[in-house]
Design a protein around this motif. Structure first.
Motif, mmCIF file in Angstrom:
data_model
loop_
_atom_site.group_PDB
_atom_site.id
_atom_site.type_symbol
_atom_site.label_atom_id
_atom_site.label_comp_id
_atom_site.label_asym_id
_atom_site.label_seq_id
_atom_site.Cartn_x
_atom_site.Cartn_y
_atom_site.Cartn_z
ATOM 1 N N GLY A 27 89.684 73.534 46.628
ATOM 2 C CA GLY A 27 90.559 74.680 46.419
ATOM 3 C C GLY A 27 90.029 75.895 47.135
ATOM 4 N N ASP A 28 89.712 76.948 46.376
ATOM 5 C CA ASP A 28 89.203 78.178 46.984
ATOM 6 C C ASP A 28 87.690 78.258 46.942
ATOM 7 O OD1 ASP A 28 88.984 78.426 44.278
ATOM 8 O OD2 ASP A 28 89.676 80.503 44.182
ATOM 9 N N GLY A 29 87.023 77.105 46.700
ATOM 10 C CA GLY A 29 85.558 77.131 46.618
ATOM 11 C C GLY A 29 84.950 75.807 47.037
ATOM 12 N N LEU A 30 83.834 75.483 46.420
ATOM 13 C CA LEU A 30 83.087 74.275 46.764
ATOM 14 C C LEU A 30 82.775 73.473 45.504
ATOM 15 C CD1 LEU A 30 80.450 75.799 49.224
ATOM 16 C CD2 LEU A 30 82.457 74.465 49.861
ATOM 17 N N ARG A 31 82.687 72.163 45.658
ATOM 18 C CA ARG A 31 82.197 71.290 44.600
ATOM 19 C C ARG A 31 80.892 70.675 45.084
ATOM 20 N NH1 ARG A 31 83.715 68.936 40.070
ATOM 21 N NH2 ARG A 31 85.793 69.861 40.242
ATOM 22 N N ILE A 32 79.818 70.947 44.365
ATOM 23 C CA ILE A 32 78.503 70.411 44.703
ATOM 24 C C ILE A 32 78.167 69.332 43.682
ATOM 25 C CG2 ILE A 32 76.048 70.916 44.930
ATOM 26 C CD1 ILE A 32 76.757 73.689 45.883
ATOM 27 N N THR A 33 78.025 68.095 44.147
ATOM 28 C CA THR A 33 77.768 66.951 43.279
ATOM 29 C C THR A 33 76.332 66.477 43.453
ATOM 30 O OG1 THR A 33 80.088 66.273 43.487
ATOM 31 C CG2 THR A 33 78.532 64.643 42.638
ATOM 32 N N VAL A 34 75.632 66.329 42.351
ATOM 33 C CA VAL A 34 74.223 65.933 42.354
ATOM 34 C C VAL A 34 74.100 64.512 41.821
ATOM 35 C CG1 VAL A 34 71.925 66.459 41.462
ATOM 36 C CG2 VAL A 34 73.506 68.324 42.017
ATOM 37 N N SER A 35 73.393 63.645 42.549
ATOM 38 C CA SER A 35 73.151 62.281 42.102
ATOM 39 C C SER A 35 71.827 62.210 41.346
ATOM 40 C CB SER A 35 73.105 61.331 43.304
ATOM 41 O OG SER A 35 74.311 61.381 44.044
ATOM 42 N N ARG A 36 71.592 61.088 40.682
ATOM 43 C CA ARG A 36 70.305 60.898 40.014
ATOM 44 C C ARG A 36 69.205 60.795 41.068
ATOM 45 N NH1 ARG A 36 71.164 59.634 34.733
ATOM 46 N NH2 ARG A 36 73.181 58.725 34.167
ATOM 47 N N LEU A 65 79.463 73.036 39.947
ATOM 48 C CA LEU A 65 78.261 72.219 40.063
ATOM 49 C C LEU A 65 78.394 71.014 39.136
ATOM 50 C CD1 LEU A 65 75.377 71.753 41.095
ATOM 51 C CD2 LEU A 65 74.564 73.267 39.275
ATOM 52 N N GLU A 66 78.397 69.819 39.717
ATOM 53 C CA GLU A 66 78.544 68.587 38.943
ATOM 54 C C GLU A 66 77.230 67.821 38.942
ATOM 55 O OE1 GLU A 66 81.093 64.753 39.768
ATOM 56 O OE2 GLU A 66 82.376 66.304 38.890
ATOM 57 N N MET A 67 76.603 67.728 37.773
ATOM 58 C CA MET A 67 75.322 67.061 37.619
ATOM 59 C C MET A 67 75.530 65.561 37.404
ATOM 60 S SD MET A 67 73.219 69.554 38.027
ATOM 61 C CE MET A 67 71.653 68.916 37.413
ATOM 62 N N PRO A 68 74.450 64.758 37.422
ATOM 63 C CA PRO A 68 74.589 63.304 37.240
ATOM 64 C C PRO A 68 75.210 62.957 35.895
ATOM 65 C CG PRO A 68 72.409 63.839 38.082
ATOM 66 C CD PRO A 68 73.052 65.144 37.706
ATOM 67 N N PRO A 69 75.862 61.789 35.798
ATOM 68 C CA PRO A 69 76.470 61.363 34.536
ATOM 69 C C PRO A 69 75.436 61.239 33.421
ATOM 70 C CG PRO A 69 77.257 60.013 36.357
ATOM 71 C CD PRO A 69 76.114 60.831 36.888
ATOM 72 N N GLY A 70 75.869 61.435 32.187
ATOM 73 C CA GLY A 70 74.998 61.283 31.037
ATOM 74 C C GLY A 70 74.545 62.615 30.482
ATOM 75 N N ARG A 71 73.330 62.651 29.968
ATOM 76 C CA ARG A 71 72.808 63.865 29.338
ATOM 77 C C ARG A 71 72.599 64.951 30.374
ATOM 78 N NH1 ARG A 71 70.748 65.259 24.591
ATOM 79 N NH2 ARG A 71 71.026 63.132 23.845
ATOM 80 N N LEU A 72 73.132 66.121 30.087
ATOM 81 C CA LEU A 72 73.049 67.245 31.009
ATOM 82 C C LEU A 72 71.761 68.018 30.778
ATOM 83 C CD1 LEU A 72 74.307 69.089 33.142
ATOM 84 C CD2 LEU A 72 75.530 70.254 31.304
ATOM 85 N N VAL A 94 79.389 74.311 35.246
ATOM 86 C CA VAL A 94 78.393 73.242 35.364
ATOM 87 C C VAL A 94 78.826 72.128 34.435
ATOM 88 C CG1 VAL A 94 75.975 72.593 35.135
ATOM 89 C CG2 VAL A 94 76.573 74.923 35.822
ATOM 90 N N SER A 95 78.871 70.896 34.928
ATOM 91 C CA SER A 95 79.284 69.782 34.083
ATOM 92 C C SER A 95 78.563 68.524 34.519
ATOM 93 C CB SER A 95 80.797 69.573 34.159
ATOM 94 O OG SER A 95 81.184 69.197 35.474
ATOM 95 N N SER A 96 78.593 67.498 33.650
ATOM 96 C CA SER A 96 78.071 66.195 34.035
ATOM 97 C C SER A 96 79.213 65.360 34.588
ATOM 98 C CB SER A 96 77.415 65.498 32.843
ATOM 99 O OG SER A 96 78.339 65.344 31.804
ATOM 100 N N GLY A 97 78.866 64.281 35.302
ATOM 101 C CA GLY A 97 79.867 63.556 36.063
ATOM 102 C C GLY A 97 80.867 62.777 35.256
#
Length: 232
Positions: A27-36, A65-72, A94-97
């Motif tokens: 959209g009007d920004g960025l999505r940064i996805t972090v893997s384990r 900011l999207e962190m790895p799935p599971g416990r944040l 900030v959210s988990s996957g």
């Protein structure tokens, strides 16, 4: 005609390792996805991405900011958020996957005046700002707000809502729960005084109490009505 390669001459090339951080336009920004992975490698990869995008068009860009799935891990997510904001971008959420299976929510251990801050939340959308009048947050899972929810602001969550601040706007929680299964859904706040509160099918409003002393409280649905207890 060239001779075909013998099996001994074929050399299989290894598949390149996937970088622990990916950056995409959203959209009007960025999505940064972090893997384990190793936190040091993740931070180095993020710095490299940010160096390529700092300044110019990306100045003041909104970042999810999207962190790895599971416990944040909120502490680690906060470190990454600071790196992002150092180059002039703004972390909006900030959210988990992925969302975990539903489990009964528990209050944190408290001290003399307030319960422990939520420092690790599974599958939650974490908002690190105050919600002002006219703002609305909608999420399929739980929502954690590190700030206030002012009158006129709305939070709609499929599961629980935790407000590390004053809740004076409208909250609807447990929207993803089946009828009769919202017993594990809670709404917690350091000052629980919403204009309207809904958990599953139960709806309530905060009573007019001009002289009330703000206390950390937790609300849940019990037998079709909302019950409020001290958040310990």
């Amino acid at each position: 005609m060239a001779a075909s390669e013998s099996p001994e001459e074929r050399v299989e090339q290894p598949t390149p390792a996937r970088p622990p951080v990916s950056v995409k336009g959203s959209g009007d920004g960025l999505r940064i996805t972090v893997s384990r992975g190793d936190p040091g490698l993740i931070e180095a990869s993020l710095r490299q991405h940010l160096a390529q995008r700092s300044g110019g068009f990306f100045a003041d860009a909104k970042v999810a900011l999207e962190m790895p799935p599971g416990r944040l891990d909120l502490a680690f997510a906060s470190r990454l958020a600071r790196l992002i904001e150092e180059v002039g971008m703004r972390v909006e959420s900030v959210s988990s996957g992925t969302l975990p299976e539903r489990r009964e929510a528990r209050g944190g251990e408290g001290h003399a005046t307030a319960p422990a801050a939520p420092n690790a939340v599974e599958g939650a959308l974490v908002i690190e700002t105050t919600l002002r009048s006219g703002q609305r947050i909608t999420h399929a899972g739980s929502v954690v707000i590190l700030g206030d929810v002012n009158p006129g602001a709305e939070v709609l969550a499929g599961e629980s809502v935790v407000v590390w601040g004053r809740l004076r706007g409208m909250v609807e929680a447990g929207l993803a729960a089946d009828e009769g299964s919202e017993s594990g859904v809670v709404v917690c706040a350091l000052d629980l005084a919403p204009t309207q509160l809904r958990i599953g099918r139960a709806i309530a409003r905060a009573p007019e109490e001009p002289d009330r002393v703000p206390l950390p409280e937790v609300a849940r649905s019990v037998d079709g009505r909302i019950v409020v207890d001290a958040w310990r």
